[in-house]
Motif scaffolding. Structure first.
Motif, mmCIF file in Angstrom:
data_model
loop_
_atom_site.group_PDB
_atom_site.id
_atom_site.type_symbol
_atom_site.label_atom_id
_atom_site.label_comp_id
_atom_site.label_asym_id
_atom_site.label_seq_id
_atom_site.Cartn_x
_atom_site.Cartn_y
_atom_site.Cartn_z
ATOM 1 N N ILE A 212 73.841 104.591 52.351
ATOM 2 C CA ILE A 212 72.829 103.985 51.478
ATOM 3 C C ILE A 212 71.811 105.037 51.059
ATOM 4 C CG2 ILE A 212 70.951 102.283 51.379
ATOM 5 C CD1 ILE A 212 72.726 100.571 53.341
ATOM 6 N N GLU A 213 71.311 105.788 52.006
ATOM 7 C CA GLU A 213 70.313 106.821 51.722
ATOM 8 C C GLU A 213 70.885 107.920 50.826
ATOM 9 O OE1 GLU A 213 66.521 108.386 51.778
ATOM 10 O OE2 GLU A 213 67.176 106.487 52.630
ATOM 11 N N ASP A 214 72.077 108.404 51.147
ATOM 12 C CA ASP A 214 72.692 109.481 50.353
ATOM 13 C C ASP A 214 72.917 109.066 48.907
ATOM 14 O OD1 ASP A 214 72.740 111.072 52.610
ATOM 15 O OD2 ASP A 214 74.913 110.925 52.919
ATOM 16 N N THR A 215 73.434 107.861 48.692
ATOM 17 C CA THR A 215 73.708 107.428 47.320
ATOM 18 C C THR A 215 72.414 107.152 46.551
ATOM 19 O OG1 THR A 215 74.097 105.154 48.088
ATOM 20 C CG2 THR A 215 76.041 106.578 47.796
ATOM 21 N N PHE A 216 71.390 106.702 47.244
ATOM 22 C CA PHE A 216 70.075 106.528 46.617
ATOM 23 C C PHE A 216 69.554 107.880 46.142
ATOM 24 C CE2 PHE A 216 65.408 106.517 47.044
ATOM 25 C CZ PHE A 216 65.089 105.550 46.107
ATOM 26 N N ILE A 217 69.609 108.861 47.020
ATOM 27 C CA ILE A 217 69.116 110.206 46.693
ATOM 28 C C ILE A 217 69.915 110.823 45.548
ATOM 29 C CG2 ILE A 217 68.970 112.583 47.591
ATOM 30 C CD1 ILE A 217 68.162 111.266 50.311
ATOM 31 N N GLU A 218 71.225 110.563 45.520
ATOM 32 C CA GLU A 218 72.090 111.157 44.481
ATOM 33 C C GLU A 218 71.992 110.438 43.142
ATOM 34 O OE1 GLU A 218 73.360 114.001 44.658
ATOM 35 O OE2 GLU A 218 73.263 114.347 46.817
ATOM 36 N N GLY A 219 71.264 109.334 43.076
ATOM 37 C CA GLY A 219 70.980 108.727 41.784
ATOM 38 C C GLY A 219 71.684 107.436 41.439
ATOM 39 N N ALA A 220 72.359 106.803 42.418
ATOM 40 C CA ALA A 220 72.946 105.485 42.138
ATOM 41 C C ALA A 220 71.813 104.507 41.856
ATOM 42 C CB ALA A 220 73.787 105.016 43.319
ATOM 43 N N ASN A 221 72.117 103.437 41.130
ATOM 44 C CA ASN A 221 71.084 102.484 40.741
ATOM 45 C C ASN A 221 70.924 101.316 41.698
ATOM 46 O OD1 ASN A 221 72.434 103.607 38.031
ATOM 47 N ND2 ASN A 221 70.234 103.371 37.784
ATOM 48 N N ILE A 222 72.021 100.951 42.370
ATOM 49 C CA ILE A 222 71.956 99.820 43.287
ATOM 50 C C ILE A 222 73.103 99.954 44.291
ATOM 51 C CG2 ILE A 222 73.402 98.236 41.932
ATOM 52 C CD1 ILE A 222 71.198 96.074 42.545
ATOM 53 N N ASP B 136 78.984 100.026 30.627
ATOM 54 C CA ASP B 136 77.586 99.623 30.756
ATOM 55 C C ASP B 136 77.190 99.669 32.232
ATOM 56 O OD1 ASP B 136 76.985 98.929 27.963
ATOM 57 O OD2 ASP B 136 78.517 97.394 28.270
ATOM 58 N N ILE B 137 78.142 99.295 33.093
ATOM 59 C CA ILE B 137 77.920 99.355 34.546
ATOM 60 C C ILE B 137 79.203 99.845 35.205
ATOM 61 C CG2 ILE B 137 77.313 98.082 36.642
ATOM 62 C CD1 ILE B 137 75.995 95.956 34.837
ATOM 63 N N LEU B 138 79.057 100.824 36.085
ATOM 64 C CA LEU B 138 80.166 101.335 36.886
ATOM 65 C C LEU B 138 79.987 100.836 38.315
ATOM 66 C CD1 LEU B 138 82.529 103.212 37.716
ATOM 67 C CD2 LEU B 138 80.855 105.083 37.823
ATOM 68 N N PHE B 139 80.955 100.070 38.797
ATOM 69 C CA PHE B 139 80.990 99.664 40.197
ATOM 70 C C PHE B 139 81.840 100.696 40.914
ATOM 71 C CE2 PHE B 139 79.740 95.794 38.150
ATOM 72 C CZ PHE B 139 78.979 95.104 39.077
ATOM 73 N N LEU B 140 81.248 101.399 41.866
ATOM 74 C CA LEU B 140 81.868 102.571 42.475
ATOM 75 C C LEU B 140 82.048 102.399 43.981
ATOM 76 C CD1 LEU B 140 82.807 105.546 42.128
ATOM 77 C CD2 LEU B 140 80.401 106.212 42.347
ATOM 78 N N ASP B 141 83.307 102.352 44.410
ATOM 79 C CA ASP B 141 83.621 102.309 45.836
ATOM 80 C C ASP B 141 83.393 103.704 46.411
ATOM 81 O OD1 ASP B 141 84.566 101.496 48.331
ATOM 82 O OD2 ASP B 141 86.669 101.710 47.763
ATOM 83 N N LEU B 142 82.908 103.787 47.626
ATOM 84 C CA LEU B 142 82.669 105.098 48.246
ATOM 85 C C LEU B 142 83.927 105.685 48.867
ATOM 86 C CD1 LEU B 142 79.216 104.665 50.011
ATOM 87 C CD2 LEU B 142 79.733 105.774 47.832
ATOM 88 N N ASN B 143 84.751 104.852 49.465
ATOM 89 C CA ASN B 143 85.902 105.337 50.227
ATOM 90 C C ASN B 143 87.180 105.259 49.399
ATOM 91 O OD1 ASN B 143 84.293 105.677 52.612
ATOM 92 N ND2 ASN B 143 84.292 103.453 52.769
ATOM 93 N N MET B 144 87.406 106.318 48.621
ATOM 94 C CA MET B 144 88.606 106.386 47.782
ATOM 95 C C MET B 144 89.337 107.702 48.056
ATOM 96 S SD MET B 144 87.419 104.965 44.053
ATOM 97 C CE MET B 144 86.153 106.205 43.807
ATOM 98 N N LYS C 150 91.589 111.123 47.086
ATOM 99 C CA LYS C 150 91.582 112.217 46.103
ATOM 100 C C LYS C 150 90.181 112.725 45.796
ATOM 101 C CE LYS C 150 95.904 110.714 44.054
ATOM 102 N NZ LYS C 150 96.601 110.271 42.877
ATOM 103 N N LYS C 151 89.246 111.835 45.535
ATOM 104 C CA LYS C 151 87.840 112.191 45.333
ATOM 105 C C LYS C 151 87.026 110.970 45.733
ATOM 106 C CE LYS C 151 86.400 114.918 41.976
ATOM 107 N NZ LYS C 151 85.852 115.516 40.759
ATOM 108 N N THR C 152 86.079 111.166 46.626
ATOM 109 C CA THR C 152 85.298 110.030 47.117
ATOM 110 C C THR C 152 84.317 109.529 46.063
ATOM 111 O OG1 THR C 152 83.462 111.333 48.006
ATOM 112 C CG2 THR C 152 85.382 110.990 49.466
ATOM 113 N N GLY C 153 83.824 108.329 46.278
ATOM 114 C CA GLY C 153 82.810 107.785 45.394
ATOM 115 C C GLY C 153 81.558 108.635 45.377
ATOM 116 N N LYS C 154 81.194 109.175 46.528
ATOM 117 C CA LYS C 154 79.997 110.015 46.589
ATOM 118 C C LYS C 154 80.190 111.291 45.763
ATOM 119 C CE LYS C 154 78.044 109.900 50.559
ATOM 120 N NZ LYS C 154 77.610 110.125 51.944
ATOM 121 N N GLU C 155 81.380 111.902 45.838
ATOM 122 C CA GLU C 155 81.671 113.094 45.032
ATOM 123 C C GLU C 155 81.620 112.758 43.537
ATOM 124 O OE1 GLU C 155 84.692 115.591 47.951
ATOM 125 O OE2 GLU C 155 85.482 113.859 46.851
ATOM 126 N N CYS C 156 82.143 111.597 43.178
ATOM 127 C CA CYS C 156 82.102 111.159 41.776
ATOM 128 C C CYS C 156 80.662 110.930 41.319
ATOM 129 C CB CYS C 156 82.911 109.879 41.590
ATOM 130 S SG CYS C 156 84.678 110.087 41.808
#
Length: 149
Positions: A99-109, A56-64, A66-72
């Motif tokens: 903050i700006e990049d993840t907003f543009i890519e469609g994250a919700n919060i 229902d909600i995915l909490f996504l860390d950016l700095n991971m 193998k594949k970053t949160g932003k790539e995911c």
């Protein structure tokens, strides 16, 4: 798994952060089932598994690793059956660029990881009780970054 419980997925490579997060969810009054993945590859493998119950909600860390949160985030939003998952960026970064990049890519919060347990509980309570239909219908930069009052 409890029926009618909110299904939460946390993608975070830091074990201490996962434990902190899990402990906070145990004290929130909303019924939840929390699942953890440890990196971006594991997240995408999980989400793309046939017949998996999507969160229902995915909490996504950016700095991971193998594949970053932003790539995911980008991959999720480009995948038809995943693109409507509510994504809460959950990161130590307070970089305006992130903050700006993840907003543009469609994250919700966007949530900056708190350092104390009580603040984390307040954040989690706020996120799981948010009226997402209302919140996402008028999504703008001002309500994207979660700030507790």
């Amino acid at each position: 798994m409890q029926k009618n419980a909110l299904h939460i997925l946390l993608a975070d490579d830091d074990e201490d952060d996962r434990l902190f997060f899990n402990d906070a969810f145990e004290e929130v009054r909303v019924q939840t089932n929390v699942t953890f993945v440890h990196d971006g590859l594991q997240l995408m493998e999980h989400l793309l598994t046939p017949d998996v119950k999507l969160p229902d909600i995915l909490f996504l860390d950016l700095n991971m690793p193998k594949k970053t949160g932003k790539e995911c985030l980008i991959e999720i939003k480009k995948t038809e059956h995943l693109k409507n998952i509510i994504i809460a960026i959950y990161s130590t970064s307070s970089s305006e660029e992130d903050i700006e990049d993840t907003f543009i890519e469609g994250a919700n919060i966007y949530i900056k990881k708190p350092s104390d347990f009580n603040t984390l509980k307040k954040i989690i309570n706020e996120v799981v009780t948010l009226n997402w239909h209302y919140h996402t219908s008028g999504l703008n930069r001002d309500n994207f970054l979660l700030r507790l009052k």
